[in-house]
Design an enzyme around this catalytic site. Structure first.
Site, short mmCIF file in Angstrom:
data_model
loop_
_atom_site.label_atom_id
_atom_site.label_comp_id
_atom_site.label_asym_id
_atom_site.label_seq_id
_atom_site.Cartn_x
_atom_site.Cartn_y
_atom_site.Cartn_z
CE LYS A 118 -3.90 -2.23 2.21
NZ LYS A 118 -4.45 -2.59 3.51
CB THR B 133 1.53 -8.23 18.16
OG1 THR B 133 1.69 -7.21 17.19
CG2 THR B 133 0.79 -9.43 17.60
CD GLU B 134 -3.01 -10.97 24.64
OE1 GLU B 134 -3.70 -9.95 24.54
OE2 GLU B 134 -3.16 -11.81 25.55
CE1 TYR C 50 -2.34 0.96 30.57
CE2 TYR C 50 -4.66 0.37 30.39
CZ TYR C 50 -3.39 0.41 29.85
OH TYR C 50 -3.18 -0.11 28.60
CD GLU D 42 2.02 -10.81 34.64
OE1 GLU D 42 1.25 -9.85 34.81
OE2 GLU D 42 2.04 -11.48 33.61
CG HIS E 261 -0.28 -11.39 30.93
ND1 HIS E 261 0.11 -10.56 31.95
CD2 HIS E 261 -1.02 -10.63 30.10
CE1 HIS E 261 -0.38 -9.35 31.74
NE2 HIS E 261 -1.07 -9.38 30.62
#
Lengths: 292, 392
Positions: A42, A96-97, A158, A208, A246
């Site tokens: 494009k 991206t996940e 956040y 985590e 996750h």
């Protein structure tokens, strides 16, 4: 100062689908210089007033872009990272996940020795308050100030930023490093940048369950950092062997539990908040004089 | 995603990894037929469920004739198997694998997995086959050897030989092991595995190597390019609610408490469980409705949470970044009206348009309990659940 990005950053968008366009617009409204998009086939067209290029190399040549945000879907995301590095991009942030972990292991290895810094994948990106927004964070909850924020999470970042801002504590840069097993920039990389940044006076780190990145960061904080660090580890209540949203958040083979990470951080002089509601307060107590 | 032993072994065969001959059976008669076909002096009848430690739970039996195989299968099929790795309610056995018996001289351990810290693949081998590797790692760590494989270079033969000698293999066994591990590593890469574990890898009296058991885990993120692997999924082996959640792109993990949770984002969802525990309550589930949750997902999430009869109260915790809280509030109100929610619902909305969202909740006429901070949300939902439990 801040880290990674500021008002001089020139940003490309790789992957200009619905999400890429939406967040390119939000970044631009925030004042970020979004200089172009990349969509193979494009090239030469425009989306809004954003010029589109076939390759990252073309875009860099034409716009002088220094950073790129990657929204390319999982099958092509690792390739997009390598293309950005090849074109001389300094900072690539991959939102991206769902990238297969073998693709990511290979891409990370291929990027070894490249001067490009990769953040993510599966991350919300980076915000330097009132200067630059790359990725998908809600920049309006941030405010400029002395605290660096680094996190493996999105919305929990956040939450933490919001707690800081409500206490009148601003941020130098807020950085989400991503929830995947293999990521470009880890805690130690981010902490190294915050330690070297004059504007950053203290750091909030949000980890985590899964892996050992928090334990490694704890050692680093003890041996290399002079700035106070407060931390929270999500997943204290997570069962073993279950992936908690996750891809990287799993207690496997008895390793990666929150309690081990919290203990390691405390041993190394980090103020650990047991409650997710007291991340801001924990930092304020640990770094007196920081509140604005 | 995990697969059954018989499926793993079929893949092993495709990649030149030696396994004993075997047949799947779903009835005792089929098991007898399989034993007859195998024709060995001894066959092993093994329950096919996604859990290790099957032998300890009575899910693995030796049989010395087709009649014995039939009897063993009749005992195992339909049983509810309890092992240290099954959920508390156990697992119903629907299939058995009938396998040729081997004359075992030694039992070894072999696994391939991702070493996250090294960002390479780790091949782990041990002379202590048949034991749980975590136990070996704790008690006799010197009996475990690991080699790291570069993801772009792949496995070198010398690395396989190193492990072979370290395992005390000798003579022809060395070359057999190099072939065995080479095939296994090829399979790991080709099918996007996250874990391969062979425990035990046996050396027979005649020096042959066989994978006597086999566990394969696959990267869910890579299933899009492996239709053959995705087709191996056994819905019977999965938690019904986790499966239903996956089908609508929600991430759900069932827990044993009584407070249902709906949160946007995995990190905040984990932190919400932590908050509830911190306030003295117990969460019923992890549910990540996605960072960009919409009204439809809110409804679907409510449905899923309400299927759990343990749930005495629900906490909705949304940090609206890009997502607008007023839209979420409308979703919550619509879902609560349509689904006839009969447990107290605490809603915490924060971030973009949070005030507008809270107003929609309070104007709805529904008994939704608003909360502003994470702490307030945790305290209110724990109190609501306690009250509902007492009232019952």
């Amino acid at each position: 100062m801040a880290i990674l990005c500021d008002k001089n950053t020139k940003l490309l968008v790789q992957g200009v689908g619905r999400m890429g366009q939406f967040h390119a617009n939000l970044s631009r409204e925030y004042g970020t210089q979004v200089v172009g998009g990349v969509a193979p086939g494009k090239g030469g067209s425009t989306i809004g007033d954003m010029p589109i290029y076939n390759t990252v190399a073309d875009a860099v040549k034409d716009t002088g872009a220094t950073a790129s945000v990657i929204f390319v879907p999982p099958p092509g995301a690792a390739d997009a990272m390598l293309e950005a590095a090849d074109a001389g991009i300094e900072l690539a942030i991959c939102v991206t996940e769902g990238i297969p972990v073998i693709d990511m292991a290979r891409a990370k290895r291929a990027l070894a020795g490249s001067p490009m810094r990769l953040v993510g994948p599966n991350c919300p990106g980076v915000v330097t308050p009132e200067q630059c927004r790359i990725g998908i964070m809600p920049a309006q909850i941030t405010r400029p100030g002395p605290v660096g924020v680094v996190s493996r999470s999105g919305t929990l970042t956040y939450e933490a930023v919001d707690q800081l801002s409500r206490l009148g504590i601003g941020q130098s840069t807020c950085l989400g490093i991503g929830g995947d097993p293999i990521i470009g920039t880890n805690f130690i990389d981010a902490l190294t940048l915050f330690q070297a940044d004059d504007e950053t006076k203290a750091v909030v780190m949000i980890g985590e369950i899964g892996g050992s990145a928090e334990e490694e960061a704890a050692e680093f904080i003890q041996s290399e950092m002079t700035k106070p660090v407060a931390a929270f580890i999500a997943g204290q209540r997570a069962p073993k062997g279950k992936r908690m949203g996750h891809a990287g958040a799993i207690i496997a083979g008895g390793k990666g539990a929150a309690s081990d990470k919290m203990a390691a951080l405390e041993r190394c002089g980090v103020a650990v908040s047991a409650s997710p509601a007291e991340i801001g307060e924990t930092l304020a107590k640990h770094a007196p004089g920081i509140s604005g | 995603m995990n697969v059954h032993e018989y499926q793993a072994k079929a893949l092993f065969r495709d990649y030149g990894v030696a396994v004993p001959e075997g047949e799947l059976a779903t009835t005792p008669a089929e098991a007898a037929q399989a034993a007859r076909k195998l024709g060995t002096a001894v066959v092993v009848v093994k329950a096919q469920v996604h859990a290790g430690g099957r032998g300890k739970g009575g899910g693995v039996k030796l049989a010395k004739s087709p009649a014995e195989a039939e009897k063993a299968a009749s005992e195992i099929l339909g049983m509810t198997l309890h092992t240290p790795q099954t959920p508390p309610e156990g697992k119903l056995v629907r299939k058995v694998y009938v396998e040729a018996g081997s004359a075992i001289a030694r039992e070894l351990y072999l696994a391939i997995l991702l070493d996250r810290a090294a960002e390479k693949f780790a091949i782990v081998a041990s002379t202590e086959g048949g034991m749980e590797i975590e136990v070996v790692a704790e008690k006799t760590p010197e009996k475990i050897q690991t080699v790291l494989v570069d993801p772009n270079e792949g496995l070198h033969d010398f690395q396989a030989r190193q492990l072979a000698f370290g395992l005390g293999l000798e003579g022809d066994q060395i070359a057999r092991f190099v072939t065995f591990l080479g095939g296994l590593f090829q399979l790991y890469l080709a099918k996007d595995c996250t874990q391969v574990e062979i425990n035990p890898l046996v050396v027979t009296d005649s020096g042959e190597l066989f994978a006597l058991d086999g566990k394969l885990g696959f990267d869910d993120n890579a299933l899009y390019r492996h239709a053959d692997i995705a087709a191996l999924r056994d819905p019977e082996e999965e938690d019904a609610r986790e499966r239903a959640a996956r089908e609508i792109d929600l991430s759900y993990v069932g827990l044993d408490g009584n407070i249902g949770c709906m949160v946007n984002g995995a990190g905040l969802a984990m932190a919400t469980l932590d908050m509830i525990s911190h306030c003295g309550g117990s969460p019923a589930n992890f549910l990540d409705a996605g960072g960009g949750v919409q009204e439809e997902q809110v409804k679907a999430a409510f449905k899923l949470i309400l299927q759990d009869e343990q749930v005495k109260a629900i906490l909705v915790n949304i940090f609206g970044g890009i997502v607008r809280c007023d839209l979420i509030a409308e979703g919550v109100v619509a879902a609560a009206k349509e689904l006839d929610v009969n447990v107290p619902v605490v809603v915490r909305l924060q971030g973009t348009n949070a005030a507008e969202g809270r107003k929609i909740l309070s104007d709805s006429g529904l008994a939704l309990i608003p909360a502003e901070t994470l702490k307030e949300a945790g305290e209110k939902v724990v109190a609501a659940a306690a009250q509902a439990t007492e009232g019952a």
